[in-house]
Structure formats: C-alpha cells, structure tokens
Design an enzyme around this catalytic site. Structure first.
Site, mmCIF file in Angstrom:
data_model
loop_
_atom_site.group_PDB
_atom_site.id
_atom_site.type_symbol
_atom_site.label_atom_id
_atom_site.label_comp_id
_atom_site.label_asym_id
_atom_site.label_seq_id
_atom_site.Cartn_x
_atom_site.Cartn_y
_atom_site.Cartn_z
ATOM 1 N N ASP A 337 47.127 27.083 14.102
ATOM 2 C CA ASP A 337 46.844 27.372 15.502
ATOM 3 C C ASP A 337 46.986 28.890 15.663
ATOM 4 O O ASP A 337 47.602 29.543 14.813
ATOM 5 C CB ASP A 337 47.832 26.627 16.383
ATOM 6 C CG ASP A 337 47.707 27.004 17.847
ATOM 7 O OD1 ASP A 337 46.585 26.954 18.371
ATOM 8 O OD2 ASP A 337 48.733 27.373 18.444
ATOM 9 N N ASP A 527 52.528 25.223 17.364
ATOM 10 C CA ASP A 527 53.749 25.347 18.157
ATOM 11 C C ASP A 527 53.715 24.602 19.484
ATOM 12 O O ASP A 527 54.751 24.346 20.073
ATOM 13 C CB ASP A 527 54.039 26.829 18.450
ATOM 14 C CG ASP A 527 53.101 27.396 19.506
ATOM 15 O OD1 ASP A 527 51.878 27.166 19.394
ATOM 16 O OD2 ASP A 527 53.589 28.044 20.441
ATOM 17 N N ASP A 531 49.326 20.849 19.903
ATOM 18 C CA ASP A 531 49.268 20.874 18.436
ATOM 19 C C ASP A 531 49.880 19.633 17.805
ATOM 20 O O ASP A 531 49.686 19.381 16.613
ATOM 21 C CB ASP A 531 50.002 22.110 17.887
ATOM 22 C CG ASP A 531 49.307 23.405 18.276
ATOM 23 O OD1 ASP A 531 48.072 23.396 18.351
ATOM 24 O OD2 ASP A 531 50.003 24.407 18.514
#
Length: 640
Positions: A337, A527, A531
């Site tokens: 990410d 995080d 996600d």
C-alpha cells in the site's frame, strides 16, 4: 519439545540426579560386586537407577499403551539402560550397571539444561513486556492509589516519573519527557513526548515526568496483544518442524530394527554358542538404541524457530508463527500500500507558485483562508507558513465540504481549495506541472496562484525496495490514490509494477494473479482498515504496528512495530538465519550419531577397541544439549 517443568520440579529433578549419582559411585567404587557380592551391588545400582529413571520409564509406557506411539526417546532410553543391566547375565565380566545408570542420568541432565535454555529464551523475549507485577500511581482526587495493569480503567490518569514503566496505552495529559520504546520497536533512541502525544504500554519513561490518561483496557493494549502473540507464536509449526516430527516417526522404528539385526544376525555367524560374542553384539545394539534417539533433532529445530521469533521481536518485528519463516524464505513478490506504508501519511508542502504577488503574501492569504479548517492539508499549510490559526483578522469564514473555503481576511475576499471552486466563481486558473494535491487561491476575484502538497516518503522506503530487488524479490505498489501520484512514488522508489485508483477488492485481484503465477510466496504490506482484506488474502500479511489500524494488525501474520518498512529486510535476514541454524542442527546431529553407530559396529567386529556406553549417551544427550545451546544462541546473534 515436551512440556517444560516448573521450578519446583526442576529442583526435585536436580536432587534426584545428585542422589542417583552418589549411590551409583558408591556401588561402583565401594559396594562393589567383588567386595560385597551381587546381592548388595545390584540393589544399590538398581535403586540409583530407579531414582533417576522412574518418570522416563513411565512416559515410555504411556506412549506404548495410551498414545500408541512406542517409538520415542523414552522407550529407547528405557530399553537401552535396562539392557545394560541385563548384560550381567552373560557373566561377572559384563557388569555394566554404572553404564545403565549413566544412560538415564545423562539423559536427565540434558533435559534439565534444555528446559533451562528454553526458559532463558522465553524470559529474554517477554521480560521487557510483562507488566503483571507492576503497579501504576493513579490520581484519585487529591491523592494517588496503586493499581495493577488489569485494574486500570479508561480515563484513569497515571502519574509517571523517570525510570518508571508505562502500564497503559494512552495520551499525555501534561508534562514532558523522553520515552524508551525499544521493547516495542527495537530502537533504543528515546522519543520525546509531550501533551497530546500517544504512549504505549511496555515502554519506559527515561527522563522527565508525565501524566497519562488511560486510553484502553489492559486486555486491549499493545503489550498484552504482543505477549499473547509471542507466547503463542511457536504453536504454529514451520515446515522444518513438521518434517522433523514425521522424520522421527519413520527414523526411530528403522534404527530400532537395525539394532535388533545387529544384536541377532552377527552372532549367528560369528559364534552362536559363544556368550561373549552375543554380549558384544547386544551391547553394540544397545548403543545403537541410545545414540539413535532423535531427541537432539526433535528438540533443537523447534527451538531454532523459537529463538528466531525472539530475535525478530527484539528487532521490532513480531511474527505470529514459526511457519511464516518458511514462507518468508520463499518470498517472490512484495505488494505495498502507499499511504502510511511507504509514505509517512502526512502532507508536506513541496511547491509554492504565487501569481501577481510575492511568496510571503501568497502564504499569508492562503494560511488565513485555511486557518479554521481541520483538514490535514490545511494543517500542513499552516505548519509550513507558521500562521497563527487563532488570528482575529479572519472573518466571514465558510467551508464548503469537498470544494474549499470562502473567507475574508483584512478586508480581502479569499477563495482557497479545488480548481472547481474558483471556476464556479468565474476565476481562470493555471494547471500545475507538479504531481500532488493542489490547493488554489484567489484574492479579491483574481487568481493568486497555487500550492502543491505531497505525502512525504519514509526515509527508509528506497533502501528497502533496493534491498528486496537485490534479493530477487519483485515489488508491486497497489494504492487507492490517483494514478499519477502512485506512478511518481513508484518511479522514485524503483518499484517494478504499480497500479492506482484501486478498490480493496481490486488489490486482492492483483495479489491473486501473483499467487497463481507460482513464482514464490506473495506478501502484502499495509496499515489501514481498507488493507485488512489484502493482508488476510496474501501468503504473508504484514501490518505497520505503530500507526496501523487494529484491524490490520489483528489480521496480519507479521507486525512491524516501528512503522519502518526497512524492517522487512531485517525479517528476511532473521528467517534465513533461522533456517540455516535449523539445518545445521539436523546435519550435526546426524553426523555424530551415524559416526558413533559405525564406530560401534567396527569395534564389535574387530575387537580392536571398545566404544563405552557413556560415549553413546553423550552422542545423544550431549549432542542434544549442544544443539539446543547453538539454537538458542541465534536469539543473541547480530542482524545487520
């Protein structure tokens, strides 16, 4: 490894070993068969044997009749040691009572050291985290009361002085100080804390004084979750551990069969009626049984992985199971990410472009317009300009959600926000050349310029990507941000493949495609709450533990406590060290055992030398002890 003994059981076992050794030496050198006869010597040696061996014999019987697993080290030790006593039936010259006692005695000594080593390893991992014996000073009116971590309630205010451990997750209400967070992050440089800053349980206030408001109950706090992870992580067995379990089940009956053949077949050809021949080969077969015990391998390999888990936790990486080390060693692709993972998750001004005025005037008007907003972009602009957000010169303030701000400052009409806000008010703008989040400004109906902000990259992200590529691991950036922003970050960091404007399910599809390619294990590092699905779906889910959401951390296989992506390289190094250490323990144990087996056969065949039974005992318990110590030293090794 069998269940570890309590401290009282360890003390009792130590006393049993001492008493057994004393009686065995007494029977060997004073109450000997030559001086007092077999009627005295045998009971003394048998009593010395039973003192140290009764629990091992009992475990062997349970394995046979209850667990239906006859081929384990308890049964092998029992047969070998009783066989040493049985050799006396071949004549007075074959009194091997001391050997029989030493088989069990040395085995128990090895078990003691193994338990001590395991306890030492576990203590090294959890000592910095365990808060159960600590007390917190909680403000109660005009006085303070002492509470254990489990008794703390959300909203309680704790007074902390230098050197005290923080027993809760919460926020600083007042005071200033520096906090040692090494128990969670592995970073020993103290972190400054002041009013409004978050603090975590298990950390230590090194300097200053703080008043902290409790934010979570103990069962939900950082350190409680970490303790649970560390104490239960070894339950998830690695491939090597599972292989060793299967290996022992096959290996043990094979060597037992070989021992039986060694005891029976040679005497049939070398002297079927010669008792001395039978005794020599039975003795050799007993040595086979002793040295063939797979306990050195069965115990040391899981301990290697346990020590690896401890080493990783010291470096600020919590791995939720030994099995994930195997997957990390097979790592082929890492998907990231962007925001909060490779970047700080904080906006910073990267370009200022005033039109028709100087930069200081432009920043003054723009900051005035943004001064009443709580948006992260507004906060970044104010931090950059240093404008007083409480200025009384700002009037007629209106914030249009999703568009921008209309305000008045010192008699000037201000518009600040997206391009569309200015266009709707008939103001022509210019498009920026920079990639990022753009805020436009108009003053008194005239376009005054724009400012570009970007999410700042973490300082270690570039080194981390370079380190992965050096190891042949492919990198992929999967983000919900604009494609041009994602592309800019990917090119800056040297990431192999990138995709932007993705929904959570679209991230999963890219991860799935990599898994289908069978090009190694696929990890996802993220995080946020969005996600969590990708973290669960990947072969190895990695969450940022400091700023990461509780959902992401809960579902991850690996947690980076320092919010530092370069810790991923640390994890890879620890995983490889762990595998190499486990393979060495297996190879070393087999080398010594096979060597002693061959030497025993040669000795019995040629009569040129004798391999004492205590040598075979050392080949089992001694090698087991060395393997265990070598495994646990992994927890103290350096990881560059």
């Amino acid at each position: 490894m069998e269940e570890e003994r309590s401290k009282s059981q360890m003390i009792i076992l130590g006393v049993r070993i001492a008493v057994s050794l004393t009686l065995a030496l007494l029977g060997q050198f004073y109450l000997t068969e030559e001086s007092f006869g077999l009627a005295v010597n045998l009971p003394v040696m048998l009593f010395a044997y039973l003192i140290v061996a009764y629990d091992v014999i009992w475990e062997g019987l349970l394995c046979i009749f209850k667990e239906r697993k006859p081929f384990d080290e308890h049964l092998l030790m029992t047969v070998a040691s009783l066989g040493a006593f049985a050799l006396r039936f071949f004549g007075k010259d074959h009194n091997e009572f001391l050997e029989g006692v030493l088989v069990m005695l040395l085995y128990q000594v090895g078990e003691v050291f193994e338990d001590l080593a395991a306890d030492k390893s576990k203590e090294a991992i959890v000592s910095a985290l365990d808060l159960r014996d600590e007390k917190a000073k909680v403000v109660d009116g005009n006085s303070t009361v002492l509470k254990s971590p489990e008794e703390l309630c959300v909203g309680d205010k704790i007074i902390l002085g230098a050197g005290e451990k923080i027993l809760c997750d919460g926020k600083v209400v007042s005071g200033h100080g520096s906090v040692d967070e090494s128990s969670l992050t592995g970073e020993f440089l103290p972190v400054a804390k002041g009013e409004g800053d978050a603090v975590s349980s298990g950390t230590i206030l090194k300097e200053g004084s703080l008043v902290v408001s409790v934010g979570k109950e103990y069962k939900d706090c950082t350190v409680a979750k970490l303790l649970d992870l560390v104490q239960n992580s070894a339950e998830k067995k690695s491939k090597a551990t599972r292989f060793i379990t299967r290996f022992a089940r096959i290996y043990t009956p094979i060597v037992t069969g070989l021992a039986l053949l060694v005891a029976v077949v040679p005497p049939l050809f070398l002297g079927i009626s010669d008792f001395s021949v039978w005794s020599d080969w039975i003795f050799t077969a007993l040595e086979f049984l002793i040295v063939s015990c797979p306990c050195a391998i069965v115990i040391s390999v899981p301990l290697c992985y346990f020590a690896g888990l401890g080493l990783a936790s010291k470096k600020g990486v919590v791995v939720k199971g030994a099995e994930y080390f195997d997957k990390i060693n097979e790592l082929g692709t890492v998907c990231f990410d962007k925001t909060g993972t490779l970047t700080e998750g904080k906006f910073a001004v990267t370009e200022v472009h005033p039109i028709g005025m100087d930069e200081s005037a432009f920043l003054l008007y723009l900051s005035a317009a943004e001064s009443r907003s709580s948006h992260p972009i507004a906060k970044a602009i104010l931090a950059y300009s240093g404008f007083d957000e409480n200025s009384e010169d700002v009037g007629l303030y209106e914030e249009k959600s999703g568009y921008g701000i209309i305000a008045n400052y010192q008699g000037h009409a201000l518009l600040a926000g997206k391009k569309q806000l200015l266009i709707e008010n008939g103001i022509v703008t210019e498009d920026p050349a920079m990639v990022g989040s753009v805020t436009y400004l108009a003053v008194d109906g005239e376009f005054a310029g724009y400012i570009v902000l970007n999410d700042t990259l973490r300082a270690t992200s570039k080194n981390m990507v370079a380190g992965l590529k050096k190891r042949g691991v492919k990198t992929m950036l999967l983000s919900g941000d604009k494609k041009e922003n994602v592309e800019a970050v990917a090119k800056n960091l040297g990431i192999d493949e990138w995709h932007g404007e993705l929904l959570p399910e679209q991230k999963q599809s890219y991860i799935h495609s990599r898994i289908d390619e069978n090009s190694g294990a696929v990890a996802f590092v993220g995080d946020g709450i969005n996600d969590a699905p990708s973290i669960v779906f990947a072969d190895i889910g990695v969450a940022m533990g400091g700023l990461g959401s509780d959902v992401a951390v809960k579902n991850a296989d690996v947690v980076l406590m320092q919010d530092d992506p370069v810790k991923l390289l640390t994890l890879i190094k620890v995983a490889r060290k762990t595998k190499m250490r486990a393979m060495f323990c297996i190879g070393f144990s087999l080398f010594v055992k096979i060597g002693i087996m061959i030497a025993s056969v040669i000795a019995a065949s040629t009569g040129a030398f004798v391999v004492p039974m205590w040598v075979t005992v050392l080949g089992d318990s001694g090698v087991a002890l060395l393997s265990v110590l070598f495994a646990l030293l992994l927890g103290y090794s350096k990881v560059d």
